[in-house]
Write a protein that holds these residues in place. Sequence first.
Motif, PDB file in Angstrom:
ATOM      1  N   LEU A 173       0.819  -1.025   0.277  1.00  0.00           N
ATOM      2  CA  LEU A 173      -0.018   0.234  -0.119  1.00  0.00           C
ATOM      3  C   LEU A 173       0.587   1.500  -0.256  1.00  0.00           C
ATOM      4  N   LEU A 174       2.334   1.000   0.051  1.00  0.00           N
ATOM      5  CA  LEU A 174       3.075   2.400   0.437  1.00  0.00           C
ATOM      6  C   LEU A 174       3.216   3.015  -1.338  1.00  0.00           C
ATOM      7  N   PRO A 175       3.376   2.531  -2.811  1.00  0.00           N
ATOM      8  CA  PRO A 175       3.130   3.454  -3.633  1.00  0.00           C
ATOM      9  C   PRO A 175       1.508   3.992  -3.411  1.00  0.00           C
ATOM     10  N   GLY A 176       1.254   5.487  -3.197  1.00  0.00           N
ATOM     11  CA  GLY A 176      -0.190   5.723  -3.201  1.00  0.00           C
ATOM     12  C   GLY A 176      -0.757   6.219  -1.905  1.00  0.00           C
ATOM     13  N   LEU A 177      -0.483   6.089  -1.051  1.00  0.00           N
ATOM     14  CA  LEU A 177      -0.747   5.637   0.793  1.00  0.00           C
ATOM     15  C   LEU A 177      -1.511   7.289   0.747  1.00  0.00           C
ATOM     16  N   ARG A 178      -2.699   7.357   1.067  1.00  0.00           N
ATOM     17  CA  ARG A 178      -3.188   8.493   1.030  1.00  0.00           C
ATOM     18  C   ARG A 178      -3.118   9.121   2.978  1.00  0.00           C
ATOM     19  N   LEU A 237      -4.344   7.023   6.249  1.00  0.00           N
ATOM     20  CA  LEU A 237      -3.041   6.762   7.904  1.00  0.00           C
ATOM     21  C   LEU A 237      -4.282   7.931   9.155  1.00  0.00           C
ATOM     22  N   GLU A 238      -4.973   8.417   8.445  1.00  0.00           N
ATOM     23  CA  GLU A 238      -5.512   9.157  10.103  1.00  0.00           C
ATOM     24  C   GLU A 238      -6.626   7.505  10.144  1.00  0.00           C
ATOM     25  N   ALA A 239      -7.793   6.656   9.068  1.00  0.00           N
ATOM     26  CA  ALA A 239      -8.079   5.076   9.551  1.00  0.00           C
ATOM     27  C   ALA A 239      -7.517   4.648  10.510  1.00  0.00           C
ATOM     28  N   MET A 240      -5.712   4.542  10.587  1.00  0.00           N
ATOM     29  CA  MET A 240      -4.966   3.491  11.251  1.00  0.00           C
ATOM     30  C   MET A 240      -4.537   4.331  12.897  1.00  0.00           C
ATOM     31  N   PHE A 269       6.209   5.195  13.486  1.00  0.00           N
ATOM     32  CA  PHE A 269       6.087   5.287  11.998  1.00  0.00           C
ATOM     33  C   PHE A 269       7.458   4.000  11.639  1.00  0.00           C
ATOM     34  N   HIS A 270       6.789   3.087  10.286  1.00  0.00           N
ATOM     35  CA  HIS A 270       7.549   2.085   9.846  1.00  0.00           C
ATOM     36  C   HIS A 270       7.826   2.592   8.242  1.00  0.00           C
ATOM     37  N   TRP A 271       8.362   2.205   7.254  1.00  0.00           N
ATOM     38  CA  TRP A 271       8.301   2.458   6.429  1.00  0.00           C
ATOM     39  C   TRP A 271       9.499   1.363   5.582  1.00  0.00           C
ATOM     40  N   TRP A 272       8.387   0.291   5.212  1.00  0.00           N
ATOM     41  CA  TRP A 272       8.983  -1.169   4.715  1.00  0.00           C
ATOM     42  C   TRP A 272      10.452  -0.639   3.800  1.00  0.00           C
ATOM     43  N   ASP A 273       9.785  -0.036   2.652  1.00  0.00           N
ATOM     44  CA  ASP A 273      10.767  -0.226   1.309  1.00  0.00           C
ATOM     45  C   ASP A 273      11.274   1.951   1.361  1.00  0.00           C
ATOM     46  N   PHE A 274      12.349   2.075   1.586  1.00  0.00           N
ATOM     47  CA  PHE A 274      13.005   3.761   0.884  1.00  0.00           C
ATOM     48  C   PHE A 274      12.612   3.841  -0.105  1.00  0.00           C
ATOM     49  N   GLU A 287       5.908  12.697   3.429  1.00  0.00           N
ATOM     50  CA  GLU A 287       4.620  13.228   3.669  1.00  0.00           C
ATOM     51  C   GLU A 287       3.481  12.312   4.215  1.00  0.00           C
ATOM     52  N   SER A 288       4.412  11.245   4.808  1.00  0.00           N
ATOM     53  CA  SER A 288       3.394  10.239   5.834  1.00  0.00           C
ATOM     54  C   SER A 288       3.725  10.814   7.658  1.00  0.00           C
ATOM     55  N   LEU A 289       4.416  11.277   7.710  1.00  0.00           N
ATOM     56  CA  LEU A 289       5.118  11.615   9.051  1.00  0.00           C
ATOM     57  C   LEU A 289       4.362  13.303   9.010  1.00  0.00           C
ATOM     58  N   HIS A 290       4.376  14.047   8.289  1.00  0.00           N
ATOM     59  CA  HIS A 290       3.534  15.414   7.946  1.00  0.00           C
ATOM     60  C   HIS A 290       1.959  15.378   8.388  1.00  0.00           C
ATOM     61  N   THR A 291       1.686  14.369   7.727  1.00  0.00           N
ATOM     62  CA  THR A 291      -0.154  13.962   7.835  1.00  0.00           C
ATOM     63  C   THR A 291       0.163  13.572   9.675  1.00  0.00           C
ATOM     64  N   LEU A 292       0.768  13.023  10.494  1.00  0.00           N
ATOM     65  CA  LEU A 292       0.538  12.092  11.446  1.00  0.00           C
ATOM     66  C   LEU A 292       1.224  13.622  12.849  1.00  0.00           C
ATOM     67  N   ASP A 293       1.959  14.427  11.787  1.00  0.00           N
ATOM     68  CA  ASP A 293       2.210  15.611  12.835  1.00  0.00           C
ATOM     69  C   ASP A 293       0.783  16.139  12.631  1.00  0.00           C
ATOM     70  N   ARG A 294       0.037  16.052  11.759  1.00  0.00           N
ATOM     71  CA  ARG A 294      -1.134  17.426  11.618  1.00  0.00           C
ATOM     72  C   ARG A 294      -1.710  16.293  12.408  1.00  0.00           C
ATOM     73  N   LEU A 295      -1.948  15.546  13.002  1.00  0.00           N
ATOM     74  CA  LEU A 295      -2.871  14.695  13.489  1.00  0.00           C
ATOM     75  C   LEU A 295      -2.906  15.012  14.908  1.00  0.00           C
TER      76      LEU A 295
END
Length: 345
Positions: A91-96, A100-103, A121-126, A133-141
């Motif tokens: 799911l990493l490509p295109g993760l919205r 993340l908010e649902a998780m 936060f864990h990211w399988w494949d750099f 961007e995902s960390l920015h989303t988590l920061d907004r949460l």
Amino acid sequence: MRPDGQRRYELAGSYDFCRVINGGWQLSFAEQGQETARIVEEWSGLVEAGFTTFDVADIYSGVEQIAGRVAARFSPGEVQVHTKCVPDRSLLPGLRATDLEAMIDGSLKRIGVERLDLVQFHWWDFKVDGWIESLHTLDRLREAGKIRHLGVTNFDTARLSALLDAGLPVRTNQVQYSLLDRRPDDGLATVCRRRGVALLAYGTLAGGFMGERWIGVPRPDVDGLNRSLVKYLLIVDECGGWDAQQQRLKTLRAVAEKHGVDPAGVAVRWVLERASVAAAIVGASGAHHLERNERVFRFRLDSEDHHALERDFPDGLRGEVYGLERESGRHASIMRYELQQAPDA
Ligand SMILES: NC(=O)c1ccc[n+]([C@@H]2O[C@H](COP(=O)([O-])OP(=O)(O)OC[C@H]3O[C@@H](n4cnc5c(N)ncnc54)[C@H](OP(=O)(O)O)[C@@H]3O)[C@@H](O)[C@H]2O)c1
């Protein structure tokens, strides 16, 4: 930040936790079901003894719920539950942001709280973009009040630095760090110390292989070992193999006897004395190691001990943290990348 010998670590903003964190992964492959009531009792006993902090994850089946049941028995703030956010690799490509908010909402619901203490936060494949961007989303949460502190897990030096350069308030990085696994010494620990990121160390006991019960025992067959031991048998193999591990265990035991503790206590103490390490996360499928783990706060290793340990643990793993696990070899082959749909069990 971390006066040595203390059992608590103050992270930021009046938030502190126990320097030996109860690890929940072991429960995800233990028999739960009817056992859950016993586990809740035993984990509550850990809290009463001062081990108030738990490490869980959205992908550890049923474990967030158990930690939540334990926390609900105590006053607000008395128990700290550190969870993880681990999106499936596919799911990493295109993760919205909404994914993340649902998780995060899922973790809030399972733990039964309005704000998560720490999300790692864990990211399988750099090679796949999207982690900043995902960390920015988590920061907004976090700003919205759903998360108290942000952390990451298994982030290497370059990626952690990139997050900090992007202004993200990452407070912790959970990585494997032990007498056997010295990879954080190759740059990560220095960056963490300079930039105020606390390391949370797992694998300090190599799944248990640093414990007394493995002294004088032949190399086990992987059949019948739990997932943690399977993982760390590979690490033992990387570090000279089973015979070398037997020699190392004898050194651990000699140092332990001097201080009136057990070999595992020495292995945990060694990690707690590393600069940048805030806490060791020690797998806790119950409370049967409580008394032994309590002793790590009652002694310090001296220069003679450090000399003996450096001498007899010469071949620890080096390189970037989680480097082997991200590659395609045998360390990677035991990973489960798609656990959101079928959590670890
Ligand atoms: N972020 C990640 O990628 C990641 C990866 C792995 C683990 N973790 C976290 O780290 C935690 C620790 O797990 P780990 O797999 O690294 O295992 P570990 O902490 O190295 O070893 C845990 C095992 O050691 C034994 N043990 C505990 N205290 C002991 C003592 N005083 N003496 C002798 N044996 C003792 C227990 O086994 P018995 O009960 O069978 O004796 C326990 O299950 C996990 O629960 C999880 O929260 C995170």
